[in-house]
Design a protein around this motif. Structure first.
Motif, PDB file in Angstrom:
ATOM      1  N   GLY A 250     -43.003  18.559 -23.456  1.00  0.00           N
ATOM      2  CA  GLY A 250     -42.953  18.720 -22.012  1.00  0.00           C
ATOM      3  C   GLY A 250     -41.619  18.427 -21.364  1.00  0.00           C
ATOM      4  O   GLY A 250     -41.539  18.304 -20.135  1.00  0.00           O
ATOM      5  N   LEU A 251     -40.552  18.320 -22.144  1.00  0.00           N
ATOM      6  CA  LEU A 251     -39.219  18.056 -21.595  1.00  0.00           C
ATOM      7  C   LEU A 251     -38.439  19.359 -21.493  1.00  0.00           C
ATOM      8  O   LEU A 251     -38.421  20.166 -22.423  1.00  0.00           O
ATOM      9  N   GLY A 252     -37.778  19.573 -20.368  1.00  0.00           N
ATOM     10  CA  GLY A 252     -37.071  20.808 -20.111  1.00  0.00           C
ATOM     11  C   GLY A 252     -35.633  20.801 -20.587  1.00  0.00           C
ATOM     12  O   GLY A 252     -35.156  19.826 -21.185  1.00  0.00           O
ATOM     13  N   PRO A 253     -34.897  21.883 -20.314  1.00  0.00           N
ATOM     14  CA  PRO A 253     -33.500  21.996 -20.737  1.00  0.00           C
ATOM     15  C   PRO A 253     -32.619  20.874 -20.186  1.00  0.00           C
ATOM     16  O   PRO A 253     -31.679  20.439 -20.843  1.00  0.00           O
ATOM     17  N   GLY A 254     -32.928  20.429 -18.966  1.00  0.00           N
ATOM     18  CA  GLY A 254     -32.136  19.349 -18.392  1.00  0.00           C
ATOM     19  C   GLY A 254     -32.222  18.070 -19.204  1.00  0.00           C
ATOM     20  O   GLY A 254     -31.230  17.356 -19.391  1.00  0.00           O
ATOM     21  N   ALA A 255     -33.421  17.793 -19.723  1.00  0.00           N
ATOM     22  CA  ALA A 255     -33.606  16.596 -20.547  1.00  0.00           C
ATOM     23  C   ALA A 255     -32.828  16.725 -21.850  1.00  0.00           C
ATOM     24  O   ALA A 255     -32.182  15.768 -22.299  1.00  0.00           O
ATOM     25  N   TYR A 256     -32.876  17.918 -22.452  1.00  0.00           N
ATOM     26  CA  TYR A 256     -32.124  18.120 -23.690  1.00  0.00           C
ATOM     27  C   TYR A 256     -30.624  17.991 -23.441  1.00  0.00           C
ATOM     28  O   TYR A 256     -29.898  17.387 -24.231  1.00  0.00           O
ATOM     29  N   GLY A 257     -30.153  18.544 -22.319  1.00  0.00           N
ATOM     30  CA  GLY A 257     -28.734  18.417 -21.986  1.00  0.00           C
ATOM     31  C   GLY A 257     -28.330  16.965 -21.808  1.00  0.00           C
ATOM     32  O   GLY A 257     -27.235  16.561 -22.209  1.00  0.00           O
ATOM     33  N   ALA A 258     -29.221  16.169 -21.241  1.00  0.00           N
ATOM     34  CA  ALA A 258     -28.910  14.758 -21.021  1.00  0.00           C
ATOM     35  C   ALA A 258     -28.777  14.003 -22.336  1.00  0.00           C
ATOM     36  O   ALA A 258     -27.841  13.218 -22.524  1.00  0.00           O
ATOM     37  N   VAL A 259     -29.699  14.237 -23.274  1.00  0.00           N
ATOM     38  CA  VAL A 259     -29.607  13.514 -24.543  1.00  0.00           C
ATOM     39  C   VAL A 259     -28.449  14.037 -25.393  1.00  0.00           C
ATOM     40  O   VAL A 259     -27.835  13.280 -26.157  1.00  0.00           O
TER      41      VAL A 259
END
Length: 441
Positions: A250-259
């Protein structure tokens, strides 16, 4: 903080050239985005192009290593940089499907050929005792430059995707200019007192001792490559399996970019102090610990069901495997350089690069299949198992490599020292032997 004193001046020019090239590394991260969003191609075609680029990189790992030994480090590096600039400009200018495919392969072929040459140059000019921190500093430059590239890529792309290709090409040209004016040829030459070779210092045959087949018969180095491949397959999940799993949770592209940004920040902050701390341990012991941490880091998401906060768990995962990455890459490069006979460093560096290229192809294919066929938990447990398997493998290699490196240094100590003045393109630099290292020309 890592001690940066005592390294040759030429190394720092290599460091600068690396930083220049990486600050313009726009195309590779945005190639699939460009093909699908700008040109309207399918995701399948974008994946096919990415695979062709990876195949080109795998081929050039071997070819670039052989050329670095035969033609020379400097000539190979300059040729690869210029070829990379030309193919990038062409790739950003064509629209025919077959041309995009061909140029993507050629771009991978040209770009990855720089790595064996650069690795061999550092091994040539930096004494064995200092190679770990030299490779760490160069790796830091790679990540620092890439961070700058990612921060500026969005602004560049907003004015047109063609500028991404032009900017990347100009960065390669800038790197070539730095190398052309500051980095001499460093390929070791066996002197007249070396082994069975006789004749003048410039004897061509003595410059070309050894073949690629000799690398493949080196059992200690093949064990090293196997351990490298296992770790690289685990690491390949960072760009493939892990983002897919984040989406499933349930995590979007923004979450992936952050990590993903967290990975770069941690490397920027921790690389130098950690490298200084790791110098008190052998390469093998550091690599063994890093192998376990790498597998454990990617297995951290197994805790999601217990913790219940996916974002925090994935952030913790990135922290753990980033620490492993910092502990893995520089010692691995230093150990690979130590295991290579001086006159075959290009080939050995090329095979090390090939192991990473193969992992970049195999890892995503196997990981993606396993994720669909057996589920995320099995993939994560497999990562932990592979990381644990690497521990005894690196410890065994540590013992064997100690004997092997001592034998190599003893053999190289018999090489007759020769002082040679390098004059090329207006550059004059006198290189002499470093410790028991053979003389360069």
């Amino acid at each position: 903080m890592l001690d940066v004193g005592g390294l040759p001046r030429v190394f720092w020019w290599v460091w600068v050239s690396t930083l220049v090239a990486r600050t313009g590394a726009f195309v590779a991260p945005f190639l699939s985005y460009y093909l699908t969003r700008s040109l309207g191609h399918s995701a399948a075609f974008a994946g096919f192009v990415a695979a062709l680029n990876a195949v080109g990189a795998a081929v050039s790992a071997v070819v670039g290593g052989v050329l670095a030994d035969r033609v020379g480090r400097r000539g190979t590096l300059l040729g690869a940089l210029v070829a990379s600039a030309v193919t990038l400009v062409a790739l950003g200018s064509v629209h025919a499907v077959w041309l995009i495919a061909v140029l993507a392969f050629l771009a991978g072929l040209a770009n990855n050929a720089t790595r064996p040459a650069t690795g061999a140059i550092i091994a040539d000019i930096v004494p064995s005792a200092d190679r770990g921190r030299a490779y760490a500093l160069n790796y830091w430059a790679i990540n620092l430059g890439f961070a700058v590239a990612m921060l500026s890529a969005g602004a560049v792309a907003s004015h047109g995707y063609s500028l991404l290709f032009m900017g990347d090409a100009l960065a390669n040209v800038g790197c070539a200019v730095v190398v052309f004016f500051t980095v001499p040829e460093t390929r070791p030459v066996v002197g007249p007192g070396a082994g069975d070779h006789s004749g003048s210092t410039g004897d061509v045959a003595s410059e070309r001792v050894g073949r690629l087949a000799d690398v493949l018969r080196d059992r200690v180095f093949l064990g090293f490559l196997g351990a490298v491949l296992v770790g690289a397959v685990i690491y390949s999940q960072a760009q493939t399996v892990q983002p897919i799993m984040m989406g499933q949770d349930g995590l979007g592209p923004g979450a992936y970019g952050a990590v993903a940004a967290l990975n770069g920040i941690l490397i920027g902050v921790l690389q130098l102090p950690m490298t200084s701390w790791m110098r008190r341990y052998t390469h093998g012991s550091v690599l063994a610990a890093s192998s376990f941490l790498m597998g454990a880091g990617f297995a951290v998401p197994l805790l999601i069901s217990a913790v219940g906060h996916p974002m925090g768990v994935y952030a913790a995962s990135v922290v753990v495997w980033t620490i492993a990455e910092i502990g893995n890459t520089p010692p691995q490069m230093a150990l690979g350089a130590d295991l290579a006979p001086a006159h075959m460093r290009g080939r050995y560096q090329g095979m090390s690069t090939l192991a990473w290229s193969v992992a970049g192809i195999v890892g995503p294919l196997v990981g993606g299949w396993a994720l669909s066929a057996v589920g995320a938990s099995a993939v994560l447990w497999a990562s932990l198992l592979l990381g644990a398997v690497g521990v005894p493998a690196w410890l065994l290699l540590d013992r064997r490599s100690t004997v092997r490196v001592a034998a190599l240094r003893a053999a190289e100590a018999r090489w007759e020292p020769v002082s040679v003045v390098v004059a090329s393109s207006g550059l004059s630099a006198e290189l002499t032997g470093l410790g028991s290292e053979p003389v360069c020309t």
